[in-house]
Design an enzyme around this catalytic site. Structure first.
Site, PDB file in Angstrom:
ATOM      1  N   ASP A  21      36.865  43.848  38.920  1.00 34.42           N
ATOM      2  CA  ASP A  21      37.852  44.492  39.800  1.00 34.42           C
ATOM      3  C   ASP A  21      37.329  45.850  40.281  1.00 34.42           C
ATOM      4  O   ASP A  21      37.837  46.405  41.251  1.00 34.42           O
ATOM      5  CB  ASP A  21      39.164  44.726  39.028  1.00 34.42           C
ATOM      6  CG  ASP A  21      40.284  43.805  39.487  1.00 34.42           C
ATOM      7  OD1 ASP A  21      40.138  43.190  40.558  1.00 34.42           O
ATOM      8  OD2 ASP A  21      41.294  43.719  38.757  1.00 34.42           O
ATOM      9  N   LYS A  74      44.263  33.276  41.845  1.00 38.40           N
ATOM     10  CA  LYS A  74      42.901  33.597  41.383  1.00 38.40           C
ATOM     11  C   LYS A  74      42.321  32.427  40.593  1.00 38.40           C
ATOM     12  O   LYS A  74      41.159  32.046  40.788  1.00 38.40           O
ATOM     13  CB  LYS A  74      42.929  34.874  40.530  1.00 38.40           C
ATOM     14  CG  LYS A  74      43.150  36.114  41.363  1.00 38.40           C
ATOM     15  CD  LYS A  74      43.518  37.339  40.554  1.00 38.40           C
ATOM     16  CE  LYS A  74      43.922  38.473  41.501  1.00 38.40           C
ATOM     17  NZ  LYS A  74      44.468  39.648  40.846  1.00 38.40           N
ATOM     18  N   GLN A 121      45.756  41.667  34.968  1.00 44.85           N
ATOM     19  CA  GLN A 121      46.656  41.770  36.123  1.00 44.85           C
ATOM     20  C   GLN A 121      47.603  42.960  35.956  1.00 44.85           C
ATOM     21  O   GLN A 121      48.243  43.120  34.918  1.00 44.85           O
ATOM     22  CB  GLN A 121      47.454  40.456  36.270  1.00 44.85           C
ATOM     23  CG  GLN A 121      48.314  40.401  37.507  1.00 44.85           C
ATOM     24  CD  GLN A 121      47.493  40.427  38.803  1.00 44.85           C
ATOM     25  OE1 GLN A 121      46.500  39.719  38.937  1.00 44.85           O
ATOM     26  NE2 GLN A 121      47.905  41.257  39.751  1.00 44.85           N
TER      27      GLN A 121
END
Ligand code: NAP
Length: 283
Positions: A120, A53, A97
């Site tokens: 997200d 990422k 994460q």
């Protein structure tokens, strides 16, 4: 005739090229889209995902803010860091994460991220926006699947789409996005008897199960679009999806490979959401 391949690698490159233009346009206005990525603990797979990422941000004109913490980092301290990033006007997206160490409640963490920075799309508020058809950040994997389907130029209006899997991050948002695109949607799961009964009626099948060979040739309507979200290993340790690719491609009209299908789209849509967040702020 074998199915046409829908390449997530190629579509990703195309979307990322457009993104580079958008970040360049933002730069002329003094705005650099920034994604904060928080990693807690030392899970090796998470470390790889985070690295990818951060690398993708650097390649397309986004700034990443990587924060790494020991697995003993407390939930309170993590929530405090998120609140501070919520208040930081130079940060446009925040991603924590998963998975987190067992002493940290993941839902509490996700709900602490400001909805305006929830790139997200995992928070209850973002899920509510999707359910209500309001603007908001869509979860990256199903959002990427929609782009893959759109790339076939086949209209979803009036089509029957079958989603296999009902997770909050993939299956359920996928079903809502397909519904929004005017498909008639069926959601299957582990308690669905005779999965093939449903998939054989489908013009579009999205498999998001996590079990290889879930969708076999006899379960697919000729000409169907097949999107394979699954990430599994075969007996030789090679990456494979949920779909028995070699046999299903003989009947499907379109199919995504694994690797090179949904996988590359997930990070791409994270970048898209982050740039969009920066554009909203820059308006
Ligand atoms: P998950 O939370 O484990 O959900 C799996 C779903 O599959 C559940 O809803 C489960 O039903 C259903 N299921 C399990 N066995 C089934 C069966 N025999 N028949 C029909 N449905 C069945 O997984 P997820 O997070 O949604 O991810 C699914 C797969 O996609 C995994 O392989 C994951 O690694 C992959 N993935 C890939 C990406 C990417 O970027 N390529 C991103 C995210 C996920 P129940 O609800 O009844 O248990």
């Amino acid at each position: 005739m074998p199915a046409q391949l829908i390449s997530g690698t190629a579509l990703s490159q195309q979307i990322r090229a457009e993104l580079s233009q958008r970040t360049a346009a933002l730069a002329t206005r003094g705005v650099t889209p920034a994604l904060a990525v928080i990693l807690v603990g030392d899970d090796p797979a998470s470390a790889v995902y985070v690295r990818n990422k951060v690398k993708a941000c650097a390649e397309h004109g986004l700034r990443s803010v990587l924060e790494k913490y020991e697995s003993s980092f407390s939930e309170d301290a993590l929530l405090a860091r998120i609140r501070s990033l919520n208040d930081d006007m130079s940060v446009h997206g925040i991603l924590v994460q998963m998975p987190l160490p067992a002493h940290i409640n993941p839902q509490r963490v996700i709900e602490t991220i400001s909805t305006a920075k929830d790139v997200d799309g995992y928070s209850v508020r973002s899920a509510g926006e999707l359910l209500a058809g309001l603007p908001g950040f869509r979860p990256c994997t199903p959002y990427g699947c929609m782009k893959l389907i759109e790339s076939t130029a086949v209209s979803l209006k009036g089509k029957h789409a079958v989603v296999i899997g009902r997770s909050n991050t993939v299956g359920k948002p996928m079903a809502l996005l397909l519904l929004q695109a005017n498909a008639t949607v069926t959601v299957c799961h582990s308690a669905t008897p005779d999965l093939g009964f449903f998939t054989r009626q489908a013009d579009v099948v999205v498999a998001a199960v996590g079990r290889r060979n879930t969708l076999t040739r006899d379960m697919v309507k000729p000409g169907a679009i097949v999107i394979d979200v699954g990430m599994n290993r075969d007996d030789a340790g090679k990456l494979c999806g949920d779909v028995a690719f070699d046999e299903v491609r003989e009947v499907a009209g379109w199919i995504t490979p694994v690797p090179g299908g949904v996988g590359p789209m997930t990070i791409t849509m994270l970048l898209v959401n982050t740039v969009e967040s920066a554009e909203r702020v820059a308006k």
